[in-house]
Design an enzyme around this catalytic site. Structure first.
Site, PDB file in Angstrom:
ATOM      1  N   THR A  48     -44.183 -25.128  -8.569  1.00  0.00           N
ATOM      2  CA  THR A  48     -44.303 -24.446  -7.285  1.00  0.00           C
ATOM      3  C   THR A  48     -45.472 -23.471  -7.384  1.00  0.00           C
ATOM      4  O   THR A  48     -46.125 -23.372  -8.417  1.00  0.00           O
ATOM      5  CB  THR A  48     -43.018 -23.675  -6.932  1.00  0.00           C
ATOM      6  OG1 THR A  48     -42.920 -22.506  -7.764  1.00  0.00           O
ATOM      7  CG2 THR A  48     -41.782 -24.543  -7.145  1.00  0.00           C
ATOM      8  N   CYS A  49     -45.705 -22.706  -6.318  1.00  0.00           N
ATOM      9  CA  CYS A  49     -46.809 -21.752  -6.359  1.00  0.00           C
ATOM     10  C   CYS A  49     -46.512 -20.599  -7.307  1.00  0.00           C
ATOM     11  O   CYS A  49     -47.426 -19.887  -7.726  1.00  0.00           O
ATOM     12  CB  CYS A  49     -47.112 -21.220  -4.960  1.00  0.00           C
ATOM     13  SG  CYS A  49     -45.777 -20.255  -4.245  1.00  0.00           S
ATOM     14  N   ASN A  50     -45.255 -20.399  -7.670  1.00  0.00           N
ATOM     15  CA  ASN A  50     -44.885 -19.274  -8.523  1.00  0.00           C
ATOM     16  C   ASN A  50     -44.440 -19.663  -9.919  1.00  0.00           C
ATOM     17  O   ASN A  50     -44.221 -18.791 -10.754  1.00  0.00           O
ATOM     18  CB  ASN A  50     -43.761 -18.462  -7.863  1.00  0.00           C
ATOM     19  CG  ASN A  50     -44.246 -17.684  -6.667  1.00  0.00           C
ATOM     20  OD1 ASN A  50     -45.343 -17.139  -6.674  1.00  0.00           O
ATOM     21  ND2 ASN A  50     -43.446 -17.655  -5.611  1.00  0.00           N
ATOM     22  N   GLN A 115     -36.514 -21.455  -0.228  1.00  0.00           N
ATOM     23  CA  GLN A 115     -37.328 -22.633  -0.525  1.00  0.00           C
ATOM     24  C   GLN A 115     -37.037 -23.261  -1.890  1.00  0.00           C
ATOM     25  O   GLN A 115     -37.142 -24.472  -2.063  1.00  0.00           O
ATOM     26  CB  GLN A 115     -38.828 -22.285  -0.461  1.00  0.00           C
ATOM     27  CG  GLN A 115     -39.377 -22.126   0.934  1.00  0.00           C
ATOM     28  CD  GLN A 115     -39.224 -20.699   1.436  1.00  0.00           C
ATOM     29  OE1 GLN A 115     -38.763 -19.831   0.686  1.00  0.00           O
ATOM     30  NE2 GLN A 115     -39.593 -20.458   2.681  1.00  0.00           N
ATOM     31  N   GLY A 188     -54.506 -26.081   5.575  1.00  0.00           N
ATOM     32  CA  GLY A 188     -53.603 -26.853   4.722  1.00  0.00           C
ATOM     33  C   GLY A 188     -52.231 -26.927   5.366  1.00  0.00           C
ATOM     34  O   GLY A 188     -52.029 -26.489   6.496  1.00  0.00           O
ATOM     35  N   GLU A 191     -45.523 -25.845   2.421  1.00  0.00           N
ATOM     36  CA  GLU A 191     -44.253 -25.457   3.036  1.00  0.00           C
ATOM     37  C   GLU A 191     -44.238 -23.987   3.432  1.00  0.00           C
ATOM     38  O   GLU A 191     -43.813 -23.629   4.533  1.00  0.00           O
ATOM     39  CB  GLU A 191     -43.102 -25.749   2.060  1.00  0.00           C
ATOM     40  CG  GLU A 191     -41.735 -25.431   2.622  1.00  0.00           C
ATOM     41  CD  GLU A 191     -40.613 -25.734   1.642  1.00  0.00           C
ATOM     42  OE1 GLU A 191     -39.450 -25.420   1.935  1.00  0.00           O
ATOM     43  OE2 GLU A 191     -40.919 -26.289   0.568  1.00  0.00           O
TER      44      GLU A 191
END
Length: 495
Positions: A48-50, A115, A188, A191
């Site tokens: 994920t982004c994190n 999420q 982009g 989510e």
């Protein structure tokens, strides 16, 4: 059990995380690399982004240490030395608890954000498609999803709908005040960016959606009553909007310093607020040095997020209790699988030795005995085996949930050479398919480590004599049909 190796917003800055970011189309190659190593039997990649984390389980007979080393090697091959020094790892129960905390959003940048559970489900499905999910990791992942659902349904940890997206919109409102009439560009279609766009539209902002796919841009623009545009119009769009949100999957920045410098000339001093929630980053960090441009990435948002955590401390504590309860239950299941074949093997080894000696006696000094006398001796061997092994088997059962259990199991295997026994040859259960009673009754969490089964639960054997009067086989019969053979045959049933 399982291991987890990786990094997150807690252990590495975004400049490091983006070096290890694994896009969806790169997952098949990563799974191939992981499963090509004999020390890795199963794997799930959560990117994920994190965070970027690999959850893995060793193959049958493998060690957690070897699996951890192999997983670290696979990730180091992607990110290099700069990533390796930031990689963290957990094994066994610690890895299970970490997985459950992640699923419950207790380890998220925003505690309680919704999420992560969806992202975990996607990761599980991709692992299944890549044939990387087996029984151990599959069980852990499904239980993790259950833990995440329990945390949200049994606590108020998710109340308020706080997320990275909502924090970003709150920040925009702090800078601009009322967002009615303001223009925002969504670059982009990640989510979180979509969620931010919907929140901005709800706050009154006009949304422009830019995407490499015209069809995708139209769909999202329709959802937020916005305007779709192609990526070739990025420069013109940034010259018009007040807020820009970057969330592409591009491996390199799409909003560069040179681009923003040109945009500033068109804007004539108007401030530009950029929110970059992509990993790897969509906006070059040096953009933040330009006058009138304010850039925030996911790490910058963490400072704002910290303020939202205080009100959720009590609910987080309740969620932590759920994680601990479920982690203990998973450990119990794992140890049950490990102990059952050990106990069965121990009985099989002991009976095999005693029956071999008895058979030699039947062929020698005791060959004059009749069928009734021989049957009596066979029953005596059965009783002697049960009495001899009662204490060690009871002790093994009591170890379920104990950190020393693995060491004891290994010691029993070494001392009695259980690896030499083909457990697959053991007849598990009676002719009616009933299970081995004593091999499955283990202490449950909350019983202070005491086995709840009576001494009679040790599996008893009925030894059938051949027509010649010699024992043909030692068949382990059941004294209870309370469990299925699948539960007992942990050594055989891996799928």
């Amino acid at each position: 059990m399982i291991v987890v190796v990786g990094l997150s917003h807690k252990t590495a800055p975004i400049a490091v995380r983006e070096r290890l970011a694994v896009q969806r189309d790169a997952l098949p190659a990563l799974y191939a690399r992981l499963l090509a190593d004999r020390s890795i039997g199963e794997a799930v990649v959560l990117s994920t982004c994190n965070r970027v984390e690999v959850y893995a389980a060793p193959p049958r007979g493998g060690s957690l240490e070897a699996t951890s080393r192999a997983t670290i090697g696979a990730l180091a091959a992607i990110g290099g030395d700069a990533v390796t020094m930031h990689l963290g790892r957990k094994e066994g129960g610690d890895a299970v608890r970490h997985l459950f905390r992640v699923a419950s959003s207790l380890d998220s940048l925003v505690v309680g954000e919704p999420q992560i559970l969806g992202q975990l489900k996607d990761a599980i499905e991709l692992a299944r498609e890549g044939k990387a999910l087996g029984r151990t990791l599959g069980k852990a992942m499904l239980r993790a999803v259950r833990v995440g659902k329990r945390a949200r349904s049994e606590t108020a940890i998710g109340e308020g709908q706080v997320s990275v997206s909502s924090v970003a919109v709150d920040l925009a409102q702090e800078i601009f005040g009322d967002l009615t009439g303001r223009k925002a560009a969504l670059v982009g279609a990640g989510e979180m960016a979509e969620a931010a766009a919907k929140l901005l539209a709800k706050a009154g902002a006009k949304i422009i959606v830019l995407n490499r796919s015209p069809a995708r841009a139209k769909v999202l623009a329709y959802e937020v009553s916005g305007e779709p545009r192609g990526m070739q119009e990025l420069e013109r769009t940034l010259g018009e909007v007040d807020i820009g949100i970057g969330s592409t999957s591009s491996p390199t920045p799409v909003i560069t310093v040179d681009l923003v410098k040109r945009v500033r000339k068109v804007r004539r001093g108007k401030s530009l607020f950029l929110i970059d929630i992509a990993v790897p980053r969509d906006v070059e960090p040096a953009v933040n040095d330009l006058d009138g441009v304010y850039l925030y990435d996911v790490d910058d948002l963490s400072q704002i997020v910290a303020q939202s955590l205080e009100g959720r401390a009590a609910e987080a504590a309740r969620a932590e209790a759920i994680v601990e309860e479920e982690a203990r239950a998973f450990e119990h299941w794992t140890l049950e699988r490990e102990l059952t074949p050990t106990i069965v093997g121990l009985f099989n080894r002991t009976r095999a030795v005693l029956l071999a000696e008895l058979e030699r006696s039947f062929a020698g000094r005791l060959k004059h005995l009749g069928a009734a006398e021989k049957e009596a001796l066979l029953v005596m061997v059965d009783a002697a085996t049960n009495k001899l092994l009662h204490a060690p088997v009871t002790r093994l059962k009591e170890l379920a949930g104990d950190a020393r259990a693995e060491g004891y199991v290994e010691a029993v295997h070494d001392l009695f050479d259980l690896s030499a026994i083909a457990l697959d040859a053991i007849t598990l259960g009676g002719s009616d398919g009933s299970a081995i009673d004593g091999a499955i009754t283990l202490p449950t969490p909350g019983t202070n480590g005491k086995a709840q089964s009576p001494s009679s639960s040790i599996p008893r054997a009925t030894v059938q004599a051949s027509t010649a009067g010699t024992p043909a086989a030692a068949t382990l019969a059941s004294t209870s049909a309370s469990a299925s053979p699948r539960e007992v045959a942990g050594a055989k049933d891996l799928g």
